[in-house]
Design a protein around this motif. Sequence first.
Motif, PDB file in Angstrom:
ATOM      1  N   PHE A 160      -6.243  -4.961  -6.769  1.00 25.00           N
ATOM      2  CA  PHE A 160      -5.429  -3.731  -7.162  1.00 25.00           C
ATOM      3  C   PHE A 160      -6.737  -3.052  -8.031  1.00 25.00           C
ATOM      4  CE2 PHE A 160      -1.880  -6.831  -6.775  1.00 25.00           C
ATOM      5  CZ  PHE A 160      -1.209  -5.927  -5.978  1.00 25.00           C
ATOM      6  N   ARG A 161      -6.286  -1.861  -8.104  1.00 18.33           N
ATOM      7  CA  ARG A 161      -7.126  -0.885  -9.080  1.00 18.33           C
ATOM      8  C   ARG A 161      -6.654  -1.653 -10.410  1.00 18.33           C
ATOM      9  NH1 ARG A 161      -9.503   2.972  -8.113  1.00 18.33           N
ATOM     10  NH2 ARG A 161      -8.178   3.698  -6.366  1.00 18.33           N
ATOM     11  N   PHE A 171       0.759  -1.140   0.070  1.00 20.73           N
ATOM     12  CA  PHE A 171      -0.015   0.054   0.180  1.00 20.73           C
ATOM     13  C   PHE A 171       0.825   1.287   0.123  1.00 20.73           C
ATOM     14  CE2 PHE A 171      -2.841  -3.241   1.188  1.00 20.73           C
ATOM     15  CZ  PHE A 171      -3.980  -2.934   0.549  1.00 20.73           C
ATOM     16  N   GLU A 220      -1.978  -0.069  -7.858  1.00 26.55           N
ATOM     17  CA  GLU A 220      -2.513   0.291  -6.688  1.00 26.55           C
ATOM     18  C   GLU A 220      -3.238  -0.519  -5.930  1.00 26.55           C
ATOM     19  OE1 GLU A 220      -5.499   3.747  -4.847  1.00 26.55           O
ATOM     20  OE2 GLU A 220      -4.654   4.155  -6.943  1.00 26.55           O
ATOM     21  N   THR A 250       4.790   3.299  -4.900  1.00 24.92           N
ATOM     22  CA  THR A 250       4.627   4.306  -6.140  1.00 24.92           C
ATOM     23  C   THR A 250       4.916   3.518  -7.444  1.00 24.92           C
ATOM     24  OG1 THR A 250       6.602   5.355  -5.886  1.00 24.92           O
ATOM     25  CG2 THR A 250       4.427   6.451  -4.939  1.00 24.92           C
TER      26      THR A 250
END
Length: 160
Positions: free
Chosen positions: A95-96, A72, A79, A75
């Motif tokens: 994840f997205r 989490f 995501e 970068t």
Amino acid sequence: MDTTQLENKRADLTVPIEERFTLESRLAYSLSGQIFKAIDRTSRGSVALWISRRPLEADALDRFLRRAAQLFGLTGQPEAIAFGLDPMRHGWVSFRLFSGRHILEGGGDRRVAERRWLGCVRAFERMHKVGLACGDVCLESFLLTSGGEVRFLEIGRAHV
């Protein structure tokens, strides 16, 4: 991310994967698991769902949960939304939703190869900065996004 926020990301560990998610199609596979396009029945949204290939051994369960929690806020990676273990001890991380292709697809030029190689190195660098290291990796460990960015997919191979 504080402990309370992290606990909100950790899913109910008694719910089987097939009760929480509806798998639609396979997006990618790696040494440690497979990634599917799925519907999260809790949020009713589309996600990318990584599922470990094999059930985790008893001594690896806590290690997997600690490692998943470190994803989490990382970068340059897909995501992370939620993570957990199902009753059969398969680890999973949602994840997205993202799209991409094999890292070697569409590349033949030396400059393209160098740029992708540096993307792989940067993915490791980002993980090392948060205390994660990687085990064995292969070409299937990486995904090339539609924007040309390299993403590391070996969630099950990363360790604290």
